[in-house]
Design a protein around this motif. Structure first.
Motif, short mmCIF file in Angstrom:
data_model
loop_
_atom_site.label_atom_id
_atom_site.label_comp_id
_atom_site.label_asym_id
_atom_site.label_seq_id
_atom_site.Cartn_x
_atom_site.Cartn_y
_atom_site.Cartn_z
N MET A 73 3.93 0.35 2.31
CA MET A 73 2.59 0.08 2.83
C MET A 73 1.55 0.20 1.72
O MET A 73 1.67 1.05 0.84
N THR A 74 0.54 -0.63 1.81
CA THR A 74 -0.58 -0.55 0.89
C THR A 74 -1.63 0.40 1.47
O THR A 74 -1.54 0.80 2.64
N ILE A 75 -2.63 0.69 0.68
CA ILE A 75 -3.75 1.50 1.19
C ILE A 75 -4.42 0.73 2.33
O ILE A 75 -4.80 1.32 3.34
N GLY A 76 -4.54 -0.57 2.20
CA GLY A 76 -5.10 -1.40 3.26
C GLY A 76 -4.27 -1.33 4.54
O GLY A 76 -4.82 -1.24 5.64
N SER A 104 -7.06 -1.30 -2.46
CA SER A 104 -6.56 -1.79 -1.16
C SER A 104 -5.12 -2.28 -1.22
O SER A 104 -4.37 -2.15 -0.26
N ASP A 105 -4.75 -2.87 -2.35
CA ASP A 105 -3.44 -3.52 -2.47
C ASP A 105 -2.35 -2.66 -3.11
O ASP A 105 -1.22 -3.11 -3.24
N VAL A 106 -2.68 -1.44 -3.52
CA VAL A 106 -1.66 -0.59 -4.15
C VAL A 106 -0.76 0.00 -3.05
O VAL A 106 -1.24 0.40 -2.00
N THR A 107 0.54 0.00 -3.32
CA THR A 107 1.47 0.56 -2.33
C THR A 107 1.62 2.06 -2.55
O THR A 107 1.37 2.57 -3.64
N LEU A 108 2.07 2.73 -1.50
CA LEU A 108 2.32 4.16 -1.62
C LEU A 108 3.46 4.43 -2.60
O LEU A 108 3.46 5.45 -3.28
N ALA A 109 4.40 3.50 -2.70
CA ALA A 109 5.49 3.64 -3.67
C ALA A 109 4.94 3.66 -5.10
O ALA A 109 5.40 4.44 -5.93
#
Length: 81
Positions: free
Chosen positions: A64-67, A26-31
């Motif tokens: 943005m994160t997955i969340g 949930s907290d991983v960013t697209l970057a």
């Protein structure tokens, strides 16, 4: 624990972008998943098809994160299948 939209996005990332499921949280960013501007456009198109929504240019960013992405999809009024 990921919510239903996050789980579907994780599946899309795994299937269409070859991101390993362990890398998606949930907290991983697209970057952090190495998404650049072109990949973000591709992701927007895949999300549009998967969820039946329209993602406007610039709505998805690499910060943005997955969340966050799941919240964007949910805000578009789509239903979880």
């Amino acid at each position: 624990m990921m919510h239903a939209f996050e789980e579907r996005i994780a599946k899309v990332l795994s299937t269409d972008f070859e991101i390993t499921p362990d890398a998606v949280d949930s907290d991983v960013t697209l970057a952090l998943l190495k998404f650049d501007s072109l990949t973000l456009v591709e992701l927007a198109l895949v999300l549009e098809k998967e969820f039946g929504i329209t993602v406007e240019e610039g709505e998805l960013t690499d910060t943005m994160t997955i969340g966050d992405t799941a919240a964007l999809v949910a805000a578009k009024g789509t239903a979880v299948r």
